[in-house]
Each structure stands twice: as C-alpha cells, then as structure tokens.
Design a protein around this motif. Structure first.
Motif, PDB file in Angstrom:
ATOM      1  N   VAL A   1       0.852  -1.199   0.000  1.00  0.00           N
ATOM      2  CA  VAL A   1       0.000   0.000   0.000  1.00  0.00           C
ATOM      3  C   VAL A   1       0.885   1.246   0.000  1.00  0.00           C
ATOM      4  O   VAL A   1       1.829   1.362   0.783  1.00  0.00           O
ATOM      5  N   LEU A   2       0.551   2.192  -0.872  1.00  0.00           N
ATOM      6  CA  LEU A   2       1.359   3.397  -1.064  1.00  0.00           C
ATOM      7  C   LEU A   2       0.774   4.624  -0.387  1.00  0.00           C
ATOM      8  O   LEU A   2       1.434   5.660  -0.290  1.00  0.00           O
ATOM      9  N   GLY A   3      -0.458   4.517   0.053  1.00  0.00           N
ATOM     10  CA  GLY A   3      -1.142   5.653   0.661  1.00  0.00           C
ATOM     11  C   GLY A   3      -2.637   5.403   0.676  1.00  0.00           C
ATOM     12  O   GLY A   3      -3.097   4.318   0.322  1.00  0.00           O
ATOM     13  N   SER A   4      -3.389   6.409   1.067  1.00  0.00           N
ATOM     14  CA  SER A   4      -4.842   6.273   1.133  1.00  0.00           C
ATOM     15  C   SER A   4      -5.515   7.512   0.564  1.00  0.00           C
ATOM     16  O   SER A   4      -5.154   8.642   0.914  1.00  0.00           O
ATOM     17  N   LEU A   5      -6.517   7.305  -0.299  1.00  0.00           N
ATOM     18  CA  LEU A   5      -7.250   8.428  -0.871  1.00  0.00           C
ATOM     19  C   LEU A   5      -8.212   9.046   0.131  1.00  0.00           C
ATOM     20  O   LEU A   5      -8.822  10.071  -0.155  1.00  0.00           O
ATOM     21  N   SER A   6      -8.345   8.439   1.296  1.00  0.00           N
ATOM     22  CA  SER A   6      -9.131   9.061   2.361  1.00  0.00           C
ATOM     23  C   SER A   6      -8.311  10.124   3.094  1.00  0.00           C
ATOM     24  O   SER A   6      -8.865  10.921   3.856  1.00  0.00           O
ATOM     25  N   LYS A   7      -6.991  10.140   2.842  1.00  0.00           N
ATOM     26  CA  LYS A   7      -6.102  11.084   3.522  1.00  0.00           C
ATOM     27  C   LYS A   7      -5.238  11.899   2.564  1.00  0.00           C
ATOM     28  O   LYS A   7      -4.767  12.980   2.911  1.00  0.00           O
ATOM     29  N   GLN A   8      -4.980  11.367   1.376  1.00  0.00           N
ATOM     30  CA  GLN A   8      -4.080  12.014   0.420  1.00  0.00           C
ATOM     31  C   GLN A   8      -4.782  12.206  -0.921  1.00  0.00           C
ATOM     32  O   GLN A   8      -5.772  11.537  -1.221  1.00  0.00           O
ATOM     33  N   SER A   9      -4.226  13.088  -1.725  1.00  0.00           N
ATOM     34  CA  SER A   9      -4.789  13.311  -3.055  1.00  0.00           C
ATOM     35  C   SER A   9      -4.272  12.246  -4.019  1.00  0.00           C
ATOM     36  O   SER A   9      -3.222  11.629  -3.802  1.00  0.00           O
ATOM     37  N   MET A  10      -5.006  12.073  -5.104  1.00  0.00           N
ATOM     38  CA  MET A  10      -4.619  11.119  -6.126  1.00  0.00           C
ATOM     39  C   MET A  10      -3.266  11.483  -6.740  1.00  0.00           C
ATOM     40  O   MET A  10      -2.409  10.627  -6.949  1.00  0.00           O
ATOM     41  N   GLN A  11      -3.093  12.755  -7.031  1.00  0.00           N
ATOM     42  CA  GLN A  11      -1.833  13.210  -7.626  1.00  0.00           C
ATOM     43  C   GLN A  11      -0.652  13.001  -6.687  1.00  0.00           C
ATOM     44  O   GLN A  11       0.446  12.645  -7.108  1.00  0.00           O
ATOM     45  N   GLU A  12      -0.881  13.220  -5.404  1.00  0.00           N
ATOM     46  CA  GLU A  12       0.190  13.055  -4.423  1.00  0.00           C
ATOM     47  C   GLU A  12       0.703  11.621  -4.421  1.00  0.00           C
ATOM     48  O   GLU A  12       1.917  11.375  -4.405  1.00  0.00           O
ATOM     49  N   ILE A  13      -0.205  10.665  -4.465  1.00  0.00           N
ATOM     50  CA  ILE A  13       0.201   9.259  -4.437  1.00  0.00           C
ATOM     51  C   ILE A  13       0.787   8.838  -5.778  1.00  0.00           C
ATOM     52  O   ILE A  13       1.820   8.163  -5.837  1.00  0.00           O
ATOM     53  N   TRP A  14       0.155   9.255  -6.875  1.00  0.00           N
ATOM     54  CA  TRP A  14       0.633   8.866  -8.202  1.00  0.00           C
ATOM     55  C   TRP A  14       2.050   9.367  -8.459  1.00  0.00           C
ATOM     56  O   TRP A  14       2.856   8.694  -9.097  1.00  0.00           O
ATOM     57  N   ASN A  15       2.353  10.543  -7.949  1.00  0.00           N
ATOM     58  CA  ASN A  15       3.676  11.139  -8.160  1.00  0.00           C
ATOM     59  C   ASN A  15       4.609  10.941  -6.974  1.00  0.00           C
ATOM     60  O   ASN A  15       5.653  11.604  -6.879  1.00  0.00           O
ATOM     61  N   SER A  16       4.253  10.032  -6.081  1.00  0.00           N
ATOM     62  CA  SER A  16       5.098   9.765  -4.921  1.00  0.00           C
ATOM     63  C   SER A  16       6.421   9.147  -5.350  1.00  0.00           C
ATOM     64  O   SER A  16       6.544   8.555  -6.437  1.00  0.00           O
ATOM     65  N   GLU A  17       7.393   9.268  -4.496  1.00  0.00           N
ATOM     66  CA  GLU A  17       8.721   8.733  -4.801  1.00  0.00           C
ATOM     67  C   GLU A  17       8.675   7.225  -5.019  1.00  0.00           C
ATOM     68  O   GLU A  17       9.327   6.693  -5.929  1.00  0.00           O
ATOM     69  N   GLN A  18       7.876   6.521  -4.203  1.00  0.00           N
ATOM     70  CA  GLN A  18       7.806   5.059  -4.303  1.00  0.00           C
ATOM     71  C   GLN A  18       7.249   4.610  -5.644  1.00  0.00           C
ATOM     72  O   GLN A  18       7.837   3.780  -6.337  1.00  0.00           O
ATOM     73  N   LEU A  19       6.082   5.143  -6.005  1.00  0.00           N
ATOM     74  CA  LEU A  19       5.434   4.697  -7.229  1.00  0.00           C
ATOM     75  C   LEU A  19       6.191   5.174  -8.471  1.00  0.00           C
ATOM     76  O   LEU A  19       6.289   4.453  -9.466  1.00  0.00           O
ATOM     77  N   SER A  20       6.737   6.361  -8.406  1.00  0.00           N
ATOM     78  CA  SER A  20       7.536   6.860  -9.526  1.00  0.00           C
ATOM     79  C   SER A  20       8.758   5.972  -9.758  1.00  0.00           C
ATOM     80  O   SER A  20       9.136   5.691 -10.912  1.00  0.00           O
ATOM     81  N   PHE A  21       9.379   5.510  -8.653  1.00  0.00           N
ATOM     82  CA  PHE A  21      10.529   4.619  -8.774  1.00  0.00           C
ATOM     83  C   PHE A  21      10.130   3.283  -9.400  1.00  0.00           C
ATOM     84  O   PHE A  21      10.824   2.768 -10.284  1.00  0.00           O
ATOM     85  N   LEU A  22       9.000   2.721  -8.963  1.00  0.00           N
ATOM     86  CA  LEU A  22       8.548   1.442  -9.514  1.00  0.00           C
ATOM     87  C   LEU A  22       8.251   1.553 -11.002  1.00  0.00           C
ATOM     88  O   LEU A  22       8.587   0.655 -11.788  1.00  0.00           O
ATOM     89  N   ARG A  23       7.635   2.656 -11.422  1.00  0.00           N
ATOM     90  CA  ARG A  23       7.358   2.835 -12.846  1.00  0.00           C
ATOM     91  C   ARG A  23       8.665   3.001 -13.628  1.00  0.00           C
ATOM     92  O   ARG A  23       8.792   2.504 -14.755  1.00  0.00           O
ATOM     93  N   LYS A  24       9.631   3.668 -13.034  1.00  0.00           N
ATOM     94  CA  LYS A  24      10.914   3.898 -13.709  1.00  0.00           C
ATOM     95  C   LYS A  24      11.665   2.589 -13.934  1.00  0.00           C
ATOM     96  O   LYS A  24      12.146   2.317 -15.045  1.00  0.00           O
ATOM     97  N   ILE A  25      11.788   1.771 -12.896  1.00  0.00           N
ATOM     98  CA  ILE A  25      12.541   0.525 -13.059  1.00  0.00           C
ATOM     99  C   ILE A  25      11.795  -0.435 -13.984  1.00  0.00           C
ATOM    100  O   ILE A  25      12.419  -1.263 -14.660  1.00  0.00           O
ATOM    101  N   ASN A  26      10.472  -0.302 -14.037  1.00  0.00           N
ATOM    102  CA  ASN A  26       9.708  -1.117 -14.975  1.00  0.00           C
ATOM    103  C   ASN A  26       9.988  -0.683 -16.413  1.00  0.00           C
ATOM    104  O   ASN A  26      10.222  -1.515 -17.292  1.00  0.00           O
ATOM    105  N   ARG A  27       9.993   0.626 -16.657  1.00  0.00           N
ATOM    106  CA  ARG A  27      10.287   1.117 -18.002  1.00  0.00           C
ATOM    107  C   ARG A  27      11.677   0.681 -18.455  1.00  0.00           C
ATOM    108  O   ARG A  27      11.902   0.383 -19.623  1.00  0.00           O
TER     109      ARG A  27
END
Length: 334
Positions: free
Chosen positions: A293-319
């Motif tokens: 789990v990377l975060g919660s939309l009950s507490k954070q915005s969608m953009q905040e989670i989508w552009n988080s360091e964790q998810l951005s890193f996972l997308r990068k290593i996948n690319r």
C-alpha cells in the motif's frame, strides 16, 4: 460485419490487429457524430494503454481501478482473492464520490469498477455507475453475472450509460459443467439468462450501449472448449475476448511459487491506479493482500500518491526493465 469475430480470432492476431478488429466490431454502435467521436476516444485510450511506458511519466493515471467490495458470491479455482488476508468491506459512498470528483478534475479517462470481489454485491452499485456518468467519465464493470437480474439491468441501463461504457462477463467454459466447476457456486444457465435479459432490455429501451462482452481465461480445465465458446458467444454479445493463459502469479498466489522471470514491461503499473474498498492505494491488482500500500485516498490526493517517490521509482525501473530490483514485479507474469 457483426459476424467478423466468428472467423477472425482475436487471440491469434497481433496487438494492433486486435485493436482494429475490436474497433470494427463496434461500428454497429455508430449512429451519430457523437458516437463516432466516442469511438475515436476509445481507440486512443486503447492505444495509450499499449504505449503504457509513456504514460508512466504522466502526472495522473490514465484509468482508475476501484474496488466497490472484496466480498464475492462465487469461489473460482483460478482466483487468489479467497486466500486474501485483507479485511472484507464495502467502499463508503462519500469516499467514492470524492474519488470520482478528483478523477474528473484530473481528466482520468476510465473507471474500472471491479477488483477482488463481485461489484454487483455493493448495495449502491447502480448509484456508483450513475454518479460516474454524471461526471462524464466512462465505466467498465467486470462481473460474474449471477446478480445482474432484469431489475438491476434496467436500473443500470437507465443510469446514463452508453456506448462509451463496457460490461464484461467472466465466463470460463463453453459447457455448464466446465464453467461451474471453475467458477464454483455459479450457474452458467442463470448467467446466460441474465445476459439475454440485459441485451433484451438494451434493445427494448433503445439505449446505444453499453458494450457487452464475455471474457475467457485459458487454463487446463477449459482449454479444449475455446472453439465452442467462440461459436456460441460471437452470435450473442458484442465482443468475445480471449486473454490467453491466466496469470500464474495471480491464480497460484499462496499455493506455490511458480518459476517466473519477467522480461516484458508491465503496462498496468504505468497507466492505472488501483484502489481498495477502504481507499488504500496499492501498486496493482496482483497485490491481493495489500502488502504494498502506497497511501490512502481518504487522507491524500490522487496526484500526491501517483507522483510519490515510491510509485515513480517502480514505474521507472519497470520502463527500464530493471525487474530484479523489486521481486514482487520480477515474479509476476501479468
């Protein structure tokens, strides 16, 4: 035109040809310039998914996968959800509306209203679909079809749904014996009747949509029924979809550790945000237990989670195909 899918099997053609065939089969929905515009948007959406590595660098996901509930009324032998340790529940209505409102602001194109449960079990599933349509977003529901009776079908059809939207029925066998053996506690005879009622209501009400399709996942128990399946359903629904062999990392979750070595990029992590019923955001649908789990939309915005360091890193290593740096993805064959 409508018989095209009976002699061209989508699972035997390349990705681009599959997209073109899919588009050709939808030409029967074109009744106005607005419908033509809808078709062009759908084609662009599919092509954007095919180029998912590019979308990994966007500021918002291309689509959302929302879990109305993780309760299910069937017990499929190929599904890992029954082995999940996550708490069961239903998405809160206010949380759902906030998510859809955010999706509208971010210009997210499609809401996939299904995940690790049967979406039609949610007591407000029709309201959910209607709310999505009031925000002029497209909706895609995948269902086992058991609960989609005439009354619920008509309510859905009157919710503002159109040719832009899709209903996919998971049917995993041509014969009742095979389907009911794979999808335990289901009844193919009842599902066929529900699909017929849905199609009849669509025609009777004169509603141009949603697109209705069946989907077939190949596995040892049903692989000999593909031809009969094609012959049966190509004359009934708008699309017959084959997605090849079912993902072993999903179907064998907690049963065995299949020897999988990932070599291809994953489009899903590049273009889609996956949200559990309680608002938690995970890396993808393969995370059945919610271990990532990377975060919660009950507490954070969608953009905040989508552009988080964790998810951005996972997308990068996948690319960059550096799969070994994240074992969960390295052992996934989705």
């Amino acid at each position: 035109m409508e018989q095209l899918s009976t002699w061209v099997n989508p699972k035997r053609v390349g990705n681009l040809n599959s997209v073109l065939l899919y588009a050709v089969e939808e030409l029967k929905f074109i009744k106005s310039f607005r419908d033509l515009d809808t078709l062009s948007h759908k084609i662009r959406f599919v092509l954007s998914r095919k180029a998912g590595s590019l979308y990994g660098m966007s500021k918002a996901p291309l689509s959302l996968q929302l879990e109305p509930t993780n309760w299910c009324n069937v017990n499929c032998i190929c599904c890992s959800a029954p082995r999940s340790s996550r708490k069961k529940g239903y998405m809160d209505w206010d949380l759902f509306r906030e998510i859809i409102d955010d999706a509208k602001q971010l210009n997210i194109q499609r809401i996939r209203l299904y995940l690790h449960g049967e979406s039609t079990l949610h007591p407000r599933i029709v309201d959910m679909i209607r709310y999505i349509k009031t925000r002029e977003l497209t909706v895609h529901v995948t269902t086992n079809g058991m609960l989609l009776d005439r009354e619920k079908s008509e309510a859905i059809l009157r919710s503002g749904i159109s040719f832009a939207d899709h209903f996919t029925f998971s049917i995993l066998g041509d014969t009742e014996e095979t389907h009911n053996k794979i999808m335990r506690r289901s009844d193919l005879k009842k599902i066929r009747a529900n699909i017929d009622a849905f199609l009849d209501a669509r025609n009777r009400l004169g509603i141009n949509g949603p697109v209705i399709e069946t989907i077939f996942h190949s596995m040892p128990e049903n692989k000999y029924e593909e031809e009969g399946y094609q012959d049966r359903w190509s004359h009934v629904v708008d699309h017959v979809k084959y997605v090849g062999r079912i993902s072993r990392s999903f179907s064998d979750y907690k049963k065995e550790d299949p020897a999988i070595v990932r070599t291809q990029r994953c489009r899903v992590i590049q273009e889609r945000m996956t949200v559990f019923w309680n608002g938690d955001v995970t890396i993808c649908a393969q995370d059945v237990d919610g271990d990532y789990v990377l975060g919660s939309l009950s507490k954070q915005s969608m953009q905040e989670i989508w552009n988080s360091e964790q998810l951005s890193f996972l997308r990068k290593i996948n690319r960059e195909k550096r799969f070994s740096e994240f074992p969960f993805c390295a052992k996934c064959d989705l």
